[in-house]
Design a protein around this motif. Structure first.
Motif, PDB file in Angstrom:
ATOM      1  N   ALA A  61       0.836  -1.203   0.000  1.00  0.00           N
ATOM      2  CA  ALA A  61       0.000   0.000   0.000  1.00  0.00           C
ATOM      3  C   ALA A  61       0.868   1.250   0.000  1.00  0.00           C
ATOM      4  CB  ALA A  61      -0.928  -0.001   1.208  1.00  0.00           C
ATOM      5  N   LYS A  62       1.981   1.188   0.724  1.00  0.00           N
ATOM      6  CA  LYS A  62       2.880   2.336   0.731  1.00  0.00           C
ATOM      7  C   LYS A  62       3.499   2.557  -0.643  1.00  0.00           C
ATOM      8  CE  LYS A  62       4.010   1.953   5.655  1.00  0.00           C
ATOM      9  NZ  LYS A  62       5.037   1.611   6.652  1.00  0.00           N
ATOM     10  N   GLN A  63       3.817   1.473  -1.330  1.00  0.00           N
ATOM     11  CA  GLN A  63       4.355   1.601  -2.684  1.00  0.00           C
ATOM     12  C   GLN A  63       3.354   2.286  -3.603  1.00  0.00           C
ATOM     13  OE1 GLN A  63       7.240   0.960  -4.057  1.00  0.00           O
ATOM     14  NE2 GLN A  63       8.334  -0.224  -2.505  1.00  0.00           N
ATOM     15  N   ALA A  64       2.059   2.087  -3.314  1.00  0.00           N
ATOM     16  CA  ALA A  64       1.007   2.683  -4.136  1.00  0.00           C
ATOM     17  C   ALA A  64       0.628   4.089  -3.661  1.00  0.00           C
ATOM     18  CB  ALA A  64      -0.224   1.785  -4.126  1.00  0.00           C
ATOM     19  N   ASP A  65       1.405   4.646  -2.730  1.00  0.00           N
ATOM     20  CA  ASP A  65       1.170   5.991  -2.214  1.00  0.00           C
ATOM     21  C   ASP A  65      -0.186   6.130  -1.523  1.00  0.00           C
ATOM     22  OD1 ASP A  65       3.611   6.921  -2.909  1.00  0.00           O
ATOM     23  OD2 ASP A  65       2.949   8.218  -4.533  1.00  0.00           O
ATOM     24  N   HIS A  66      -0.625   5.069  -0.849  1.00  0.00           N
ATOM     25  CA  HIS A  66      -1.862   5.158  -0.073  1.00  0.00           C
ATOM     26  C   HIS A  66      -1.549   5.814   1.265  1.00  0.00           C
ATOM     27  CE1 HIS A  66      -3.828   1.605  -2.447  1.00  0.00           C
ATOM     28  NE2 HIS A  66      -3.729   2.722  -3.141  1.00  0.00           N
ATOM     29  N   LEU A  67      -1.816   7.105   1.360  1.00  0.00           N
ATOM     30  CA  LEU A  67      -1.452   7.887   2.525  1.00  0.00           C
ATOM     31  C   LEU A  67      -2.695   8.383   3.255  1.00  0.00           C
ATOM     32  CD1 LEU A  67       1.261  10.101   0.822  1.00  0.00           C
ATOM     33  CD2 LEU A  67       1.705   8.300   2.464  1.00  0.00           C
ATOM     34  N   LEU A  68      -2.490   8.773   4.506  1.00  0.00           N
ATOM     35  CA  LEU A  68      -3.533   9.509   5.199  1.00  0.00           C
ATOM     36  C   LEU A  68      -3.811  10.814   4.446  1.00  0.00           C
ATOM     37  CD1 LEU A  68      -2.300   9.114   8.888  1.00  0.00           C
ATOM     38  CD2 LEU A  68      -4.298   8.019   7.884  1.00  0.00           C
ATOM     39  N   ALA A  69      -5.060  11.232   4.458  1.00  0.00           N
ATOM     40  CA  ALA A  69      -5.439  12.441   3.715  1.00  0.00           C
ATOM     41  C   ALA A  69      -4.627  13.638   4.185  1.00  0.00           C
ATOM     42  CB  ALA A  69      -6.929  12.706   3.890  1.00  0.00           C
ATOM     43  N   GLU A  70      -3.897  14.263   3.273  1.00  0.00           N
ATOM     44  CA  GLU A  70      -3.025  15.383   3.629  1.00  0.00           C
ATOM     45  C   GLU A  70      -3.783  16.539   4.248  1.00  0.00           C
ATOM     46  OE1 GLU A  70      -0.565  16.860   0.568  1.00  0.00           O
ATOM     47  OE2 GLU A  70       0.552  15.002   0.290  1.00  0.00           O
ATOM     48  N   GLU A  71      -4.994  16.796   3.772  1.00  0.00           N
ATOM     49  CA  GLU A  71      -5.713  17.974   4.242  1.00  0.00           C
ATOM     50  C   GLU A  71      -6.046  17.897   5.732  1.00  0.00           C
ATOM     51  OE1 GLU A  71     -10.309  17.120   3.001  1.00  0.00           O
ATOM     52  OE2 GLU A  71      -8.898  17.587   1.403  1.00  0.00           O
ATOM     53  N   LEU A  72      -6.009  16.682   6.300  1.00  0.00           N
ATOM     54  CA  LEU A  72      -6.229  16.538   7.738  1.00  0.00           C
ATOM     55  C   LEU A  72      -5.067  17.112   8.539  1.00  0.00           C
ATOM     56  CD1 LEU A  72      -7.582  12.858   7.828  1.00  0.00           C
ATOM     57  CD2 LEU A  72      -8.912  14.984   7.875  1.00  0.00           C
ATOM     58  N   PHE A  73      -3.944  17.343   7.870  1.00  0.00           N
ATOM     59  CA  PHE A  73      -2.740  17.816   8.544  1.00  0.00           C
ATOM     60  C   PHE A  73      -2.484  19.301   8.332  1.00  0.00           C
ATOM     61  CE2 PHE A  73      -2.220  13.309   8.120  1.00  0.00           C
ATOM     62  CZ  PHE A  73      -1.448  12.895   9.189  1.00  0.00           C
ATOM     63  N   HIS A  74      -2.694  19.794   7.112  1.00  0.00           N
ATOM     64  CA  HIS A  74      -2.252  21.172   6.825  1.00  0.00           C
ATOM     65  C   HIS A  74      -3.383  22.158   6.558  1.00  0.00           C
ATOM     66  CE1 HIS A  74      -2.997  20.367   2.601  1.00  0.00           C
ATOM     67  NE2 HIS A  74      -2.053  19.467   2.527  1.00  0.00           N
ATOM     68  N   LEU A  75      -4.635  21.762   6.815  1.00  0.00           N
ATOM     69  CA  LEU A  75      -5.772  22.686   6.842  1.00  0.00           C
ATOM     70  C   LEU A  75      -6.143  23.253   5.476  1.00  0.00           C
ATOM     71  CD1 LEU A  75      -4.637  24.832   9.946  1.00  0.00           C
ATOM     72  CD2 LEU A  75      -6.058  22.767   9.983  1.00  0.00           C
ATOM     73  N   THR A  76      -5.596  22.686   4.403  1.00  0.00           N
ATOM     74  CA  THR A  76      -5.775  23.276   3.074  1.00  0.00           C
ATOM     75  C   THR A  76      -6.409  22.282   2.111  1.00  0.00           C
ATOM     76  OG1 THR A  76      -3.798  24.623   3.440  1.00  0.00           O
ATOM     77  CG2 THR A  76      -4.628  24.486   1.184  1.00  0.00           C
ATOM     78  N   TYR A  77      -7.515  22.673   1.515  1.00  0.00           N
ATOM     79  CA  TYR A  77      -8.224  21.848   0.535  1.00  0.00           C
ATOM     80  C   TYR A  77      -7.526  21.981  -0.820  1.00  0.00           C
ATOM     81  CZ  TYR A  77     -12.129  20.140  -2.355  1.00  0.00           C
ATOM     82  OH  TYR A  77     -12.916  19.436  -3.248  1.00  0.00           O
ATOM     83  N   ILE A  78      -7.091  20.849  -1.353  1.00  0.00           N
ATOM     84  CA  ILE A  78      -6.444  20.815  -2.669  1.00  0.00           C
ATOM     85  C   ILE A  78      -6.971  19.587  -3.409  1.00  0.00           C
ATOM     86  CG2 ILE A  78      -4.254  20.746  -3.932  1.00  0.00           C
ATOM     87  CD1 ILE A  78      -2.868  21.769  -1.417  1.00  0.00           C
ATOM     88  N   ASP A  79      -7.348  19.738  -4.642  1.00  0.00           N
ATOM     89  CA  ASP A  79      -7.880  18.630  -5.440  1.00  0.00           C
ATOM     90  C   ASP A  79      -6.790  18.131  -6.393  1.00  0.00           C
ATOM     91  OD1 ASP A  79      -9.205  16.844  -7.038  1.00  0.00           O
ATOM     92  OD2 ASP A  79     -10.879  18.175  -7.508  1.00  0.00           O
ATOM     93  N   TRP A  80      -6.348  16.887  -6.146  1.00  0.00           N
ATOM     94  CA  TRP A  80      -5.327  16.275  -6.994  1.00  0.00           C
ATOM     95  C   TRP A  80      -5.930  15.240  -7.952  1.00  0.00           C
ATOM     96  CZ3 TRP A  80      -0.606  18.234  -7.351  1.00  0.00           C
ATOM     97  CH2 TRP A  80      -0.121  19.019  -6.297  1.00  0.00           C
ATOM     98  N   SER A  81      -7.198  15.389  -8.314  1.00  0.00           N
ATOM     99  CA  SER A  81      -7.845  14.437  -9.217  1.00  0.00           C
ATOM    100  C   SER A  81      -7.032  14.290 -10.497  1.00  0.00           C
ATOM    101  CB  SER A  81      -9.255  14.906  -9.562  1.00  0.00           C
ATOM    102  OG  SER A  81     -10.052  15.003  -8.405  1.00  0.00           O
ATOM    103  N   PRO A  82      -6.781  13.046 -10.917  1.00  0.00           N
ATOM    104  CA  PRO A  82      -5.902  12.833 -12.078  1.00  0.00           C
ATOM    105  C   PRO A  82      -6.453  13.379 -13.385  1.00  0.00           C
ATOM    106  CG  PRO A  82      -6.919  10.778 -11.357  1.00  0.00           C
ATOM    107  CD  PRO A  82      -7.217  11.786 -10.296  1.00  0.00           C
ATOM    108  N   MET A  83      -7.769  13.589 -13.470  1.00  0.00           N
ATOM    109  CA  MET A  83      -8.357  14.077 -14.713  1.00  0.00           C
ATOM    110  C   MET A  83      -8.364  15.602 -14.804  1.00  0.00           C
ATOM    111  SD  MET A  83      -8.869  11.260 -16.127  1.00  0.00           S
ATOM    112  CE  MET A  83      -9.737  11.823 -17.595  1.00  0.00           C
TER     113      MET A  83
END
Length: 320
Positions: A258-280
């Protein structure tokens, strides 16, 4: 006299109209705004046609910022120094881009930071995100114009050849030792932090006193996503960070696959900033009316990226 609670540190290089909207939305008696304008940009373009709040300062210490280069860190350090030398005693420093916008009122932001006692930034050991290990394994030269992949205008073939040359010909030296005399364990995370003043000043002082650290990070890939995480996670402030226990539990419980697949805890829970990284969409997405529902339901305090034209209708909603 009102004591300022927070310094907003803003990185800008275009869209003076968007920066003006952001400045007005953040203006509060307990807030000060410091703007680093890329040295390539004429300051007069930003100063004309806009009535800037008295609490906003365009800092004099300006650098030319190159994509993924250490120059980005230098711009951030210049902003921290400007806040530190302003004569105000801040509780928090929040880094923003000029294409950001708050998702609550300036008063709500001041109240929030006035009640906090921890740092807000995303962080992970690079061993927990193997796809990022290249950032510290090879020597990069992003601050050299003709070697910068975004600015040099290389063909895809030449760019692939250059990256392969880095991997085989420019191995990075080991990380310098930390305060305990052991080599630093590299950490990474998103650029957009909110730090207690003592934590931000710790990073500045560490780099001032350790030219070996500067020499190492100067040749990493996107050091703005490495320097603060690595130094703070080897500092007296390491445990005083949002969701530290949640991260350590995730690290223990998550499989290597899972780590190899970059399955991480949601970043926005840490840095208070909404960012959309949708691949499309763009990387990251330029927010517009499609994002209104997501912004209404997020717990984040800020969002990015906004464009003063493409995000016009969405910004009208947020400005109400």
């Amino acid at each position: 006299m009102v004591t300022p609670t927070i310094a907003y540190l803003i990185l800008a290089h275009r869209q003076p109209g968007m920066l003006h909207k952001l400045a007005l939305a953040l203006t509060h008696p307990q807030a000060r705004l410091f703007v680093h304008l890329d040295a390539r940009v004429d300051l007069a373009i930003f100063q004309q046609d806009h009535n800037w709040p008295a609490s906003l300062t365009f800092i004099d210490d300006r650098v030319t910022v190159w994509h993924k280069g250490y120059s980005m860190v230098e711009a951030e350090l210049a902003l921290i120094r400007a806040a530190r030398q302003s004569g105000h005693s801040f509780r928090y420093l929040k880094l923003l881009s000029a294409d950001s916008f708050p998702l609550c009122s300036a008063t709500d932001l001041v109240v929030f930071f006035d009640q906090q006692q921890i740092d807000f930034y995303s962080f992970w050991r690079l061993s927990d995100r193997p796809s990022w290990l290249h950032k510290v394994r090879f020597r990069y030269f992003h601050d050299t114009f003709w070697l910068n992949s975004r600015h040099a205008g290389w063909s895809r073939l030449l760019l692939q050849l250059y990256r392969r040359t880095l991997r085989y010909g420019f191995r990075q030296r080991p990380l310098p030792v930390g305060p305990n005399g052991q080599p630093l364990v590299p950490y990474g995370g998103a650029q957009w932090w909110a730090l207690r003043a003592e934590s931000a000043y710790y990073v500045v002082d560490s780099l001032n006193n350790r030219p070996d650290l500067v020499g190492f990070f100067r040749h990493t890939d996107s050091p703005d996503e490495l320097v603060f995480q690595t130094l703070l996670q080897h500092s007296p402030h390491a445990d005083n960070v949002v969701r530290r226990a949640a991260y350590e539990a995730w690290s223990l419980e998550t499989s290597d696959a899972a780590k190899q697949a970059d399955h991480l805890l949601a970043e926005e829970l840490f840095h208070l900033t909404y960012i959309d990284w949708s691949p499309m969409r763009e990387q990251p997405a330029i927010l517009d009316e499609r994002d209104a529902d997501g912004l209404r339901h997020t717990d984040c305090l800020f969002a990015r990226k906004f464009d003063e034209n493409r995000s016009k209708e969405l910004l009208k909603e947020l400005e109400l």
